[in-house]
Design a protein around this motif. Structure first.
Motif, PDB file in Angstrom:
ATOM      1  N   ASP A 212      11.896  12.046  38.111  1.00  0.00           N
ATOM      2  CA  ASP A 212      13.053  11.875  39.076  1.00  0.00           C
ATOM      3  C   ASP A 212      13.612  10.833  39.463  1.00  0.00           C
ATOM      4  O   ASP A 212      14.973  10.872  39.639  1.00  0.00           O
ATOM      5  CB  ASP A 212      12.544  12.079  40.767  1.00  0.00           C
ATOM      6  CG  ASP A 212      11.921  13.366  41.155  1.00  0.00           C
ATOM      7  OD1 ASP A 212      12.719  15.160  39.830  1.00  0.00           O
ATOM      8  OD2 ASP A 212      11.050  14.103  41.491  1.00  0.00           O
TER       9      ASP A 212
ATOM     10  N   ILE B  34      16.841   8.044  35.947  1.00  0.00           N
ATOM     11  CA  ILE B  34      18.357   7.897  35.792  1.00  0.00           C
ATOM     12  C   ILE B  34      18.514   6.701  36.873  1.00  0.00           C
ATOM     13  O   ILE B  34      18.860   5.646  36.882  1.00  0.00           O
ATOM     14  CB  ILE B  34      18.665   8.782  36.532  1.00  0.00           C
ATOM     15  CG1 ILE B  34      20.007   8.822  35.492  1.00  0.00           C
ATOM     16  CG2 ILE B  34      18.646   9.578  37.670  1.00  0.00           C
ATOM     17  CD1 ILE B  34      20.110   9.488  34.100  1.00  0.00           C
TER      18      ILE B  34
ATOM     19  N   ALA C 108      22.952   8.112  30.362  1.00  0.00           N
ATOM     20  CA  ALA C 108      22.029   7.988  31.734  1.00  0.00           C
ATOM     21  C   ALA C 108      23.374   9.206  32.200  1.00  0.00           C
ATOM     22  O   ALA C 108      23.042  10.029  32.729  1.00  0.00           O
ATOM     23  CB  ALA C 108      22.399   6.839  32.430  1.00  0.00           C
TER      24      ALA C 108
ATOM     25  N   SER D  21      22.512  13.112  33.291  1.00  0.00           N
ATOM     26  CA  SER D  21      21.566  13.810  34.536  1.00  0.00           C
ATOM     27  C   SER D  21      22.784  15.123  35.055  1.00  0.00           C
ATOM     28  O   SER D  21      22.602  15.528  36.289  1.00  0.00           O
ATOM     29  CB  SER D  21      22.727  12.545  35.599  1.00  0.00           C
ATOM     30  OG  SER D  21      24.187  12.421  35.113  1.00  0.00           O
TER      31      SER D  21
ATOM     32  N   SER E 126      22.286  17.691  34.104  1.00  0.00           N
ATOM     33  CA  SER E 126      21.387  18.714  33.371  1.00  0.00           C
ATOM     34  C   SER E 126      21.617  19.995  33.079  1.00  0.00           C
ATOM     35  O   SER E 126      21.146  20.652  33.034  1.00  0.00           O
ATOM     36  CB  SER E 126      19.762  18.258  33.768  1.00  0.00           C
ATOM     37  OG  SER E 126      19.799  18.524  35.432  1.00  0.00           O
TER      38      SER E 126
ATOM     39  N   GLN F 135      19.963  18.628  26.923  1.00  0.00           N
ATOM     40  CA  GLN F 135      19.291  17.731  27.835  1.00  0.00           C
ATOM     41  C   GLN F 135      18.526  17.138  26.901  1.00  0.00           C
ATOM     42  O   GLN F 135      18.219  15.571  27.420  1.00  0.00           O
ATOM     43  CB  GLN F 135      19.142  18.364  28.821  1.00  0.00           C
ATOM     44  CG  GLN F 135      18.084  18.229  29.510  1.00  0.00           C
ATOM     45  CD  GLN F 135      18.781  16.677  29.923  1.00  0.00           C
ATOM     46  OE1 GLN F 135      20.092  17.076  31.218  1.00  0.00           O
ATOM     47  NE2 GLN F 135      18.657  15.801  31.394  1.00  0.00           N
TER      48      GLN F 135
ATOM     49  N   GLU G 268      18.665  13.021  26.669  1.00  0.00           N
ATOM     50  CA  GLU G 268      17.324  11.719  27.044  1.00  0.00           C
ATOM     51  C   GLU G 268      16.763  11.111  26.022  1.00  0.00           C
ATOM     52  O   GLU G 268      16.667   9.795  25.994  1.00  0.00           O
ATOM     53  CB  GLU G 268      16.255  13.106  27.823  1.00  0.00           C
ATOM     54  CG  GLU G 268      16.680  13.272  29.406  1.00  0.00           C
ATOM     55  CD  GLU G 268      15.276  14.128  29.205  1.00  0.00           C
ATOM     56  OE1 GLU G 268      14.737  15.175  29.069  1.00  0.00           O
ATOM     57  OE2 GLU G 268      15.999  14.952  30.932  1.00  0.00           O
TER      58      GLU G 268
END
Length: 177
Positions: free
Chosen positions: A38, A41, A104, A108, A110, A118, A122
Motif C-alpha cells: 500500500d 507508491i 507512478a 496509481s 488502478s 496495471q 507496475e
C-alpha cells in the motif's frame, strides 16, 4: 575544422548493460510485491521527487561557467565539450526520474485499468525505479570530481604564479604531480 570522433568506453557500455539487465530483473520479480504494497507508491514518489531536486543541483554545478577555466578559446572549447557530455548523462537520468513519476501516476490509477495494463505499468515503473537508482550512484562522484578538479586548478595556478611557470595542457591538468 575537423571533428574528433569520441571513443566508446567499453566499461561504461558494460555498466549500462548490467544496469539494464538488473532493472529488467527487478521489474519482473518485484512487481508482485509492489502490487500488494500500500505504501510503495508513496515511497517511490517521495524518493524520486527528492532525487530530481538533487539532480537539478548537480546539473547546475556541472554547467557552472567557472569550469571554463582554459587559458584560451581552444581550451574553453575542450571544457565545453566535456560539460556537454556530462550534461547529456544527467539529462538522461533526469528523464528516467520523470518516467518514474509518469509510471507512478499510471500505476496509481488502478481502478480504471485492466489487470494486464496495471501490471505493465507496475513493471515499467519498477524498471525505471531501478534504472534511476543505479544512475543516481554516479552523482556523488560527479560532485566530488568537480570539486577536486577546481581545487587542483587553483593549486596549479598558485604554483605557476609562485614559480613563474606557465604549464597548460588541453585537459587543464598539470603534467607534474
Amino acid at each position: 575544422m575537423s571533428t574528433v570522433k569520441q571513443r566508446v568506453s567499453r566499461k561504461k557500455v558494460a555498466i549500462e548493460m548490467a544496469s539494464l539487465l538488473l532493472s529488467l530483473a527487478v521489474a519482473w520479480f518485484f512487481q508482485p510485491w509492489y502490487h500488494c504494497s500500500d505504501n510503495a507508491i508513496i515511497v517511490v514518489v517521495s524518493v524520486f521527487s527528492m532525487l530530481t531536486g538533487f539532480l537539478i543541483a548537480v546539473m547546475a554545478i556541472v554547467a557552472n561557467d567557472r569550469v571554463m577555466r582554459g587559458r584560451n578559446w581552444k581550451q574553453d572549447t575542450f571544457y565545453l565539450r566535456q560539460i556537454k557530455r556530462e550534461m547529456l548523462r544527467h539529462k538522461i537520468t533526469f528523464y528516467i526520474y520523470l518516467m518514474v513519476l509518469v509510471f507512478a501516476f499510471c500505476a496509481s490509477v488502478s481502478g480504471s485499468w485492466p489487470s494486464a495494463a496495471q501490471q505493465a505499468a507496475e513493471h515499467a515503473l519498477l524498471f525505471f525505479v531501478s534504472m534511476g537508482l543505479l544512475h543516481s550512484f554516479q552523482l556523488p562522484g560527479v560532485l566530488s570530481r568537480k570539486h577536486i578538479t577546481a581545487l587542483e586548478e587553483q593549486i596549479r595556478q598558485r604554483r605557476d604564479a609562485e614559480t613563474g611557470k606557465s604549464s597548460s595542457s588541453p585537459s587543464g591538468d598539470s603534467k607534474e604531480r
